[in-house]
Design an enzyme around this catalytic site. Sequence first.
Site, PDB file in Angstrom:
ATOM      1  CE  LYS A  43      -3.449  -2.118   3.062  1.00 21.43           C
ATOM      2  NZ  LYS A  43      -4.015  -2.018   4.432  1.00 21.43           N
ATOM      3  N   GLY A  44       2.102   1.142   0.418  1.00 14.51           N
ATOM      4  CA  GLY A  44       2.928   2.302   0.750  1.00 14.51           C
ATOM      5  C   GLY A  44       3.059   3.362  -0.326  1.00 14.51           C
ATOM      6  CD  GLU A  98       8.205  -0.129  -2.734  1.00 17.28           C
ATOM      7  OE1 GLU A  98       7.103   0.429  -2.658  1.00 17.28           O
ATOM      8  OE2 GLU A  98       8.443  -1.247  -2.249  1.00 17.28           O
ATOM      9  CG  ASP A  99       6.697   2.647   0.079  1.00 12.19           C
ATOM     10  OD1 ASP A  99       7.502   1.795  -0.358  1.00 12.19           O
ATOM     11  OD2 ASP A  99       5.832   2.366   0.926  1.00 12.19           O
ATOM     12  CG  ASP A 117      14.542  -1.319   4.796  1.00 12.18           C
ATOM     13  OD1 ASP A 117      15.428  -0.566   5.204  1.00 12.18           O
ATOM     14  OD2 ASP A 117      14.031  -2.196   5.510  1.00 12.18           O
ATOM     15  CE  LYS A 174      14.708   2.885   6.258  1.00 12.72           C
ATOM     16  NZ  LYS A 174      14.017   1.947   7.176  1.00 12.72           N
ATOM     17  CG  PHE A 181      10.093   2.044  11.194  1.00 11.17           C
ATOM     18  CD1 PHE A 181      10.255   0.908  10.404  1.00 11.17           C
ATOM     19  CD2 PHE A 181       8.806   2.527  11.402  1.00 11.17           C
ATOM     20  CE1 PHE A 181       9.165   0.263   9.836  1.00 11.17           C
ATOM     21  CE2 PHE A 181       7.701   1.888  10.837  1.00 11.17           C
ATOM     22  CZ  PHE A 181       7.887   0.758  10.061  1.00 11.17           C
ATOM     23  CG  ASP A 230       2.165   0.563   7.393  1.00  9.64           C
ATOM     24  OD1 ASP A 230       3.105   0.417   6.588  1.00  9.64           O
ATOM     25  OD2 ASP A 230       1.666  -0.371   8.029  1.00  9.64           O
ATOM     26  NE  ARG A 270      -1.058   1.928   5.005  1.00 11.64           N
ATOM     27  CZ  ARG A 270      -0.039   1.133   4.688  1.00 11.64           C
ATOM     28  NH1 ARG A 270       1.010   1.623   4.061  1.00 11.64           N
ATOM     29  NH2 ARG A 270      -0.060  -0.140   4.996  1.00 11.64           N
TER      30      ARG A 270
HETATM   31  P1  5GP Z   1      12.474  -4.109   1.625  1.00 13.48           P
HETATM   32  O1  5GP Z   1      11.927  -5.377   1.017  1.00 13.48           O
HETATM   33  O2  5GP Z   1      13.277  -3.263   0.679  1.00 13.48           O
HETATM   34  O3  5GP Z   1      13.220  -4.391   2.896  1.00 13.48           O
HETATM   35  O4  5GP Z   1      11.279  -3.272   2.135  1.00 13.48           O
HETATM   36  C1  5GP Z   1      10.378  -2.795   1.295  1.00 13.48           C
HETATM   37  C2  5GP Z   1       9.091  -2.477   1.990  1.00 13.48           C
HETATM   38  O5  5GP Z   1       9.209  -2.492   3.413  1.00 13.48           O
HETATM   39  C3  5GP Z   1       8.696  -1.096   1.628  1.00 13.48           C
HETATM   40  O6  5GP Z   1       7.925  -1.082   0.469  1.00 13.48           O
HETATM   41  C4  5GP Z   1       7.922  -0.665   2.835  1.00 13.48           C
HETATM   42  O7  5GP Z   1       6.599  -1.067   2.686  1.00 13.48           O
HETATM   43  C5  5GP Z   1       8.563  -1.406   3.981  1.00 13.48           C
HETATM   44  N1  5GP Z   1       9.545  -0.553   4.671  1.00 13.48           N
HETATM   45  C6  5GP Z   1      10.885  -0.559   4.571  1.00 13.48           C
HETATM   46  N2  5GP Z   1      11.441   0.391   5.343  1.00 13.48           N
HETATM   47  C7  5GP Z   1      10.408   1.021   5.943  1.00 13.48           C
HETATM   48  C8  5GP Z   1      10.321   2.126   6.846  1.00 13.48           C
HETATM   49  O8  5GP Z   1      11.294   2.751   7.286  1.00 13.48           O
HETATM   50  N3  5GP Z   1       9.072   2.479   7.234  1.00 13.48           N
HETATM   51  C9  5GP Z   1       7.948   1.846   6.792  1.00 13.48           C
HETATM   52  N4  5GP Z   1       6.785   2.286   7.228  1.00 13.48           N
HETATM   53  N5  5GP Z   1       7.996   0.819   5.932  1.00 13.48           N
HETATM   54  C10 5GP Z   1       9.211   0.418   5.512  1.00 13.48           C
HETATM   55 MG    MG Z   2       6.131  -0.561   0.057  1.00 15.65          MG
END
Ligand code: 5GP
Ligand code: MG
Length: 185
Positions: free
Chosen positions: A53-54, A109-110, A113, A141, A162, A169, A175
């Site tokens: 949803k992000g 993508e939002d 990470d 990040k 975070f 969220d 959100r």
């Molecule tokens: P990844 O798979 O790259 O670790 O994470 C991707 C997803 O994790 C992002 O699309 C997001 O939904 C969530 N995410 C990663 N870091 C954060 C953060 O700092 N805050 C929030 N709310 N969601 C995060």
């Molecule tokens: Mg996301």
Amino acid sequence: MALRTIISLGMDSQAGLHCLLTRAEIDSAVKRLASEITADYRDKTPLLIGILKGSFMFLADLVRQLDFALEVEFVRLSSYGSGRQTTGKVRMVQGLRSAVRGRHVLVVEDIVDTGITVAFLMDYLKKKKAASLRLCALTDKPSRRRVPVDIDYTGFEVPDKFLVGYGLDCDEKYRNLPDICILEE
Ligand code: 5GP
Ligand code: MG
């Protein structure tokens, strides 16, 4: 963000929110990204795929800055259970309803990470034989990366904190904050 605003949004004023990126800073990043994307996609009728949803807020703001033909799709991926830790396993909870073959696809993508979520989707889309495949991420990040990801359009590099707000969220809350904030432990 003003304490009054946080309270009026029904949020816990004790939660320890610190503004990292203001609405105005996000706006100008969205405009910059839109002009880069316009230069590359103006004549290509791209398919923009938002990851739910992000990314819903970012995608909504981004497409309003793009004044050429495009299409919008969403996928819903889930790697987080509840809370802040990735499970490391990605599931596609809601798949695509549009054909990808031969299309110019831009994933929106939002936040990137560990990279696990977006790497999963890019791999999946590669197999669908898009004409081109790129990634636009509002925030990156890099200090947390576990799998390599090429981001073609980046809004901001962010620290290993975070983040919530502007679509992001914590257990489905926050959100609707207009800024991107650090949520302290
Ligand atoms: P990844 O798979 O790259 O670790 O994470 C991707 C997803 O994790 C992002 O699309 C997001 O939904 C969530 N995410 C990663 N870091 C954060 C953060 O700092 N805050 C929030 N709310 N969601 C995060
Ligand atoms: Mg996301």
